[in-house]
Design a protein around this motif. Structure first.
Motif, mmCIF file in Angstrom:
data_model
loop_
_atom_site.group_PDB
_atom_site.id
_atom_site.type_symbol
_atom_site.label_atom_id
_atom_site.label_comp_id
_atom_site.label_asym_id
_atom_site.label_seq_id
_atom_site.Cartn_x
_atom_site.Cartn_y
_atom_site.Cartn_z
ATOM 1 N N PHE A 165 0.818 -1.216 0.000
ATOM 2 C CA PHE A 165 0.000 0.000 0.000
ATOM 3 C C PHE A 165 0.852 1.267 0.000
ATOM 4 N N THR A 166 2.135 1.160 0.405
ATOM 5 C CA THR A 166 2.981 2.352 0.389
ATOM 6 C C THR A 166 3.236 2.837 -1.029
ATOM 7 N N GLY A 167 3.023 1.960 -1.990
ATOM 8 C CA GLY A 167 3.158 2.388 -3.384
ATOM 9 C C GLY A 167 2.109 3.432 -3.739
ATOM 10 N N PHE A 168 0.949 3.285 -3.148
ATOM 11 C CA PHE A 168 -0.086 4.289 -3.383
ATOM 12 C C PHE A 168 0.230 5.589 -2.646
ATOM 13 N N ALA A 169 0.933 5.482 -1.516
ATOM 14 C CA ALA A 169 1.299 6.695 -0.781
ATOM 15 C C ALA A 169 2.249 7.562 -1.579
ATOM 16 N N ARG A 170 3.004 6.921 -2.480
ATOM 17 C CA ARG A 170 3.950 7.695 -3.302
ATOM 18 C C ARG A 170 3.227 8.622 -4.282
ATOM 19 N N SER A 172 1.417 10.967 -3.509
ATOM 20 C CA SER A 172 1.480 12.304 -2.946
ATOM 21 C C SER A 172 2.898 12.843 -3.069
ATOM 22 N N PRO A 173 3.074 14.067 -3.547
ATOM 23 C CA PRO A 173 4.419 14.650 -3.641
ATOM 24 C C PRO A 173 5.055 14.899 -2.279
ATOM 25 N N LEU A 174 4.280 14.772 -1.211
ATOM 26 C CA LEU A 174 4.812 15.006 0.127
ATOM 27 C C LEU A 174 5.378 13.739 0.763
ATOM 28 N N VAL A 175 5.206 12.588 0.104
ATOM 29 C CA VAL A 175 5.605 11.307 0.689
ATOM 30 C C VAL A 175 6.890 10.801 0.046
ATOM 31 N N ALA A 176 7.794 10.379 0.906
ATOM 32 C CA ALA A 176 9.038 9.757 0.451
ATOM 33 C C ALA A 176 9.164 8.401 1.148
ATOM 34 N N VAL A 177 9.358 7.331 0.359
ATOM 35 C CA VAL A 177 9.453 5.968 0.898
ATOM 36 C C VAL A 177 10.828 5.409 0.555
ATOM 37 N N MET A 180 14.220 2.894 5.104
ATOM 38 C CA MET A 180 14.039 3.248 6.497
ATOM 39 C C MET A 180 12.557 3.355 6.883
ATOM 40 N N GLY A 181 11.745 3.591 5.908
ATOM 41 C CA GLY A 181 10.321 3.735 6.201
ATOM 42 C C GLY A 181 9.692 4.822 5.343
ATOM 43 N N THR A 182 8.601 5.339 5.818
ATOM 44 C CA THR A 182 7.825 6.343 5.082
ATOM 45 C C THR A 182 7.932 7.696 5.790
ATOM 46 N N SER A 183 8.299 8.721 5.021
ATOM 47 C CA SER A 183 8.428 10.077 5.552
ATOM 48 C C SER A 183 7.424 10.974 4.826
ATOM 49 N N VAL A 184 6.721 11.784 5.601
ATOM 50 C CA VAL A 184 5.732 12.701 5.038
ATOM 51 C C VAL A 184 6.169 14.129 5.306
ATOM 52 N N ALA A 185 6.221 14.925 4.233
ATOM 53 C CA ALA A 185 6.571 16.355 4.319
ATOM 54 C C ALA A 185 7.930 16.574 4.965
ATOM 55 N N GLY A 186 8.860 15.625 4.784
ATOM 56 C CA GLY A 186 10.207 15.776 5.294
ATOM 57 C C GLY A 186 10.373 15.508 6.762
ATOM 58 N N SER A 187 9.332 15.077 7.445
ATOM 59 C CA SER A 187 9.437 14.820 8.877
ATOM 60 C C SER A 187 10.082 13.457 9.124
ATOM 61 N N ASN A 188 10.549 13.267 10.350
ATOM 62 C CA ASN A 188 11.165 11.993 10.731
ATOM 63 C C ASN A 188 10.136 10.874 10.637
ATOM 64 N N ILE A 189 10.595 9.699 10.191
ATOM 65 C CA ILE A 189 9.669 8.581 9.995
ATOM 66 C C ILE A 189 9.017 8.144 11.295
ATOM 67 N N ARG A 190 9.646 8.460 12.429
ATOM 68 C CA ARG A 190 9.066 8.073 13.715
ATOM 69 C C ARG A 190 7.784 8.852 14.026
ATOM 70 N N PHE A 191 7.611 10.000 13.334
ATOM 71 C CA PHE A 191 6.403 10.799 13.558
ATOM 72 C C PHE A 191 5.301 10.459 12.562
ATOM 73 N N ASN A 192 5.489 9.404 11.750
ATOM 74 C CA ASN A 192 4.503 9.027 10.752
ATOM 75 C C ASN A 192 4.184 7.542 10.872
ATOM 76 N N PRO A 193 3.527 7.111 11.953
ATOM 77 C CA PRO A 193 3.188 5.710 12.090
ATOM 78 C C PRO A 193 2.156 5.291 11.060
ATOM 79 N N VAL A 194 2.327 4.075 10.541
ATOM 80 C CA VAL A 194 1.415 3.542 9.533
ATOM 81 C C VAL A 194 0.817 2.268 10.088
ATOM 82 N N SER A 195 -0.527 2.161 10.045
ATOM 83 C CA SER A 195 -1.230 0.990 10.590
ATOM 84 C C SER A 195 -1.719 0.125 9.445
#
Length: 202
Positions: A165-170, A172-177, A180-195
């Protein structure tokens, strides 16, 4: 010689008679050339203060001819070159004040009619105002910032091999996968939990 003197005296007497006649001519003869009239006056409020910006209309009832002006800072107004006769109707209006109408006014040639008009304060009725508030289902006050929505139709139309499903998250121009994980808007991946189901991954 005597004939010349007599003729001169006769001409002198005629000139003196004409001058005397003009001197005692009725005053009405000097005004026979005036063929118009005038209207002048002031617009005041209940306290006697001047009302500026009041619209003054003077309408000839028979012909519909309308003369209009606006009162000045001192409340004064004036209309010249009016047609003698009548009847005339005077209407004075001003926003926030009750209008005044005077009917059956007449003018004579050479007359300068003077009027004083008093306007009273009035409450201006406003139409009923109804306010309707509807909740936008897409709006959530707890969500801040830019959002990209990937709906079911878009998911079903996009090809995916890994079924990740992270392929669909890509999308968004704000998502980087990355690994290490998924980062949104340049924030640390620890602040973007994915369920996913019952599990949660960073």
């Amino acid at each position: 010689m005597s004939a010349g003197i007599t003729a001169g005296r006769f001409i002198g007497c005629v000139l003196v008679g004409l001058a005397a006649g003009l001197a005692v001519s009725p005053p009405g003869l000097s005004a026979q050339g005036v063929t118009t009239a005038g209207l002048f006056g002031r617009v005041l409020d209940d306290n006697g203060g001047p009302v500026a910006g009041a619209r003054v209309e003077f309408r000839h009832v028979a012909t519909g001819a309308t003369y209009a002006t606006v009162s000045d800072e001192a409340g004064r107004f004036g209309l010249s070159n009016l047609r003698p006769g009548g009847p005339y109707t005077l209407e004075v209006t001003r926003i926030g004040l009750s209008p005044v109408t005077r009917e059956d006014l007449t003018l004579s040639a050479g007359q300068r009619l003077r009027l004083e008009v008093r306007l009273s304060e009035t409450a201006v009725p406003l139409p009923e105002l109804a306010v309707r508030i509807e909740t936008d289902p897409e709006f959530d006050p707890t969500r801040m910032g830019t959002t990209t929505v990937v709906n079911r139709e878009l998911i079903e139309a996009l090809p995916t091999i890994s079924r990740d499903f992270t392929g669909f998250a890509r999308l968004s121009p704000l998502v980087a996968v990355d690994e290490m994980g998924t980062s949104v808007a340049g924030s640390n991946i620890r602040f973007n939990p994915v369920s996913r189901g019952a599990s949660s991954t960073p």
